[in-house]
Design a protein around this motif. Structure first.
Motif, PDB file in Angstrom:
ATOM      1  N   LEU A  13       0.707  -0.895  -0.246  1.00 57.80           N
ATOM      2  CA  LEU A  13       0.049   0.184  -0.100  1.00 57.80           C
ATOM      3  C   LEU A  13       0.910   1.221   0.191  1.00 57.80           C
ATOM      4  O   LEU A  13       0.345   2.127  -0.930  1.00 57.80           O
ATOM      5  CB  LEU A  13      -1.313  -0.085   1.700  1.00 57.80           C
ATOM      6  CG  LEU A  13      -2.208  -1.148   1.111  1.00 57.80           C
ATOM      7  CD1 LEU A  13      -2.796  -0.940   2.543  1.00 57.80           C
ATOM      8  CD2 LEU A  13      -2.994  -0.558  -0.115  1.00 57.80           C
ATOM      9  N   LYS A  14       1.453   1.593   0.584  1.00 55.80           N
ATOM     10  CA  LYS A  14       2.870   2.180   0.479  1.00 55.80           C
ATOM     11  C   LYS A  14       3.439   2.652  -0.311  1.00 55.80           C
ATOM     12  O   LYS A  14       3.519   3.790  -0.649  1.00 55.80           O
ATOM     13  CB  LYS A  14       3.847   2.395   1.829  1.00 55.80           C
ATOM     14  CG  LYS A  14       3.191   2.766   3.044  1.00 55.80           C
ATOM     15  CD  LYS A  14       4.562   2.537   4.157  1.00 55.80           C
ATOM     16  CE  LYS A  14       3.706   3.323   5.798  1.00 55.80           C
ATOM     17  NZ  LYS A  14       4.556   2.798   6.167  1.00 55.80           N
ATOM     18  N   SER A  46       6.481  13.543  -1.594  1.00 54.18           N
ATOM     19  CA  SER A  46       5.845  12.495  -2.580  1.00 54.18           C
ATOM     20  C   SER A  46       5.640  11.162  -1.377  1.00 54.18           C
ATOM     21  O   SER A  46       4.688  10.308  -1.424  1.00 54.18           O
ATOM     22  CB  SER A  46       5.455  12.221  -3.625  1.00 54.18           C
ATOM     23  OG  SER A  46       7.114  12.165  -4.016  1.00 54.18           O
ATOM     24  N   VAL A  47       6.745  10.874  -1.232  1.00 58.95           N
ATOM     25  CA  VAL A  47       7.159   9.345  -0.256  1.00 58.95           C
ATOM     26  C   VAL A  47       6.230   9.432   0.639  1.00 58.95           C
ATOM     27  O   VAL A  47       5.725   9.321   1.690  1.00 58.95           O
ATOM     28  CB  VAL A  47       8.304   8.966  -0.459  1.00 58.95           C
ATOM     29  CG1 VAL A  47       8.569   7.445   0.507  1.00 58.95           C
ATOM     30  CG2 VAL A  47       8.348   9.015  -2.240  1.00 58.95           C
ATOM     31  N   ALA A  48       6.473  10.942   1.528  1.00 57.94           N
ATOM     32  CA  ALA A  48       6.371  10.877   2.918  1.00 57.94           C
ATOM     33  C   ALA A  48       4.498  11.384   3.389  1.00 57.94           C
ATOM     34  O   ALA A  48       4.348  11.130   3.899  1.00 57.94           O
ATOM     35  CB  ALA A  48       6.867  12.448   3.208  1.00 57.94           C
ATOM     36  N   LEU A  49       4.163  12.015   2.483  1.00 61.55           N
ATOM     37  CA  LEU A  49       3.000  12.119   2.454  1.00 61.55           C
ATOM     38  C   LEU A  49       2.051  10.422   2.201  1.00 61.55           C
ATOM     39  O   LEU A  49       1.330  10.381   2.989  1.00 61.55           O
ATOM     40  CB  LEU A  49       2.064  12.867   1.510  1.00 61.55           C
ATOM     41  CG  LEU A  49       2.288  14.711   1.481  1.00 61.55           C
ATOM     42  CD1 LEU A  49       1.775  15.285   0.810  1.00 61.55           C
ATOM     43  CD2 LEU A  49       1.938  14.537   2.776  1.00 61.55           C
ATOM     44  N   VAL A  54      -0.897   6.098   4.351  1.00 58.55           N
ATOM     45  CA  VAL A  54      -1.434   4.334   4.451  1.00 58.55           C
ATOM     46  C   VAL A  54      -0.459   4.429   6.252  1.00 58.55           C
ATOM     47  O   VAL A  54      -2.016   3.497   7.001  1.00 58.55           O
ATOM     48  CB  VAL A  54      -0.234   3.790   3.804  1.00 58.55           C
ATOM     49  CG1 VAL A  54      -0.039   2.434   4.068  1.00 58.55           C
ATOM     50  CG2 VAL A  54      -0.650   4.290   2.363  1.00 58.55           C
ATOM     51  N   THR A  55      -0.028   5.047   6.898  1.00 56.01           N
ATOM     52  CA  THR A  55       0.251   4.490   7.907  1.00 56.01           C
ATOM     53  C   THR A  55      -0.760   5.156   9.328  1.00 56.01           C
ATOM     54  O   THR A  55      -1.283   4.581  10.233  1.00 56.01           O
ATOM     55  CB  THR A  55       1.388   5.241   8.934  1.00 56.01           C
ATOM     56  OG1 THR A  55       2.072   5.130   8.004  1.00 56.01           O
ATOM     57  CG2 THR A  55       1.666   4.685  10.487  1.00 56.01           C
TER      58      THR A  55
END
Length: 148
Positions: A13-14, A46-49, A54-55
């Motif tokens: 999902l991430k 983008s990866v952080a968001l 997902v978290t």
């Protein structure tokens, strides 16, 4: 086996969410000038968001707050790394300059985690109230049978 499956689902999902956000931020970066800034908007935000979204869906708000705090600490360390690496590379060369800047990043990140509430690994916040306790379910017991 269930915990491993949950971890695999989380990673998938991430990855999917990160890909979607990378595409969205890359499209935004294409509209910006100068093009040197495109990489800034394509990767880390983008990866952080995606990771935070997902978290939030899987683990809840306290884990998102802990992850965001870690991202902030890492960003401060990385900013110092960049500011220190440029002069060090010119002065000491690639290997010594980069390794020294990396050591500075490590010290800043470790200090940030140590100074964060509840220490290095147990970063939790009390700003999010716990859900109110639910009343106990009423147990309906059928009346005793009458002797006939």
């Amino acid at each position: 086996m269930g915990e491993v499956t949950d971890q695999i689902v989380t990673v998938v999902l991430k990855s999917l969410a990160g890909g979607v956000f990378v595409l969205a931020f890359a499209a935004l970066a294409e509209t910006l000038t100068p093009k040197r800034l495109a990489g800034v908007f394509s990767a880390a935000p983008s990866v952080a968001l995606a990771s935070l979204i997902v978290t939030a869906g899987i683990a809840g708000v306290p884990d998102v707050l802990a992850s965001a705090r870690g991202m902030q600490i890492g960003a401060v360390g990385f900013t110092l790394y960049c500011l220190i690496a440029v002069p060090l590379l010119g002065r000491w060369g690639v290997w010594r300059g980069a390794l020294t800047a990396l050591a500075v990043w490590g010290v800043v990140a470790a200090a940030g985690y140590a100074l964060a509430p509840q220490g290095l690994l147990g970063v939790r916040t009390t700003a999010v109230p716990a859900p109110p306790p639910q009343p106990a379910a009423l147990e309906l017991v059928p009346p005793p049978a009458r002797p006939s």
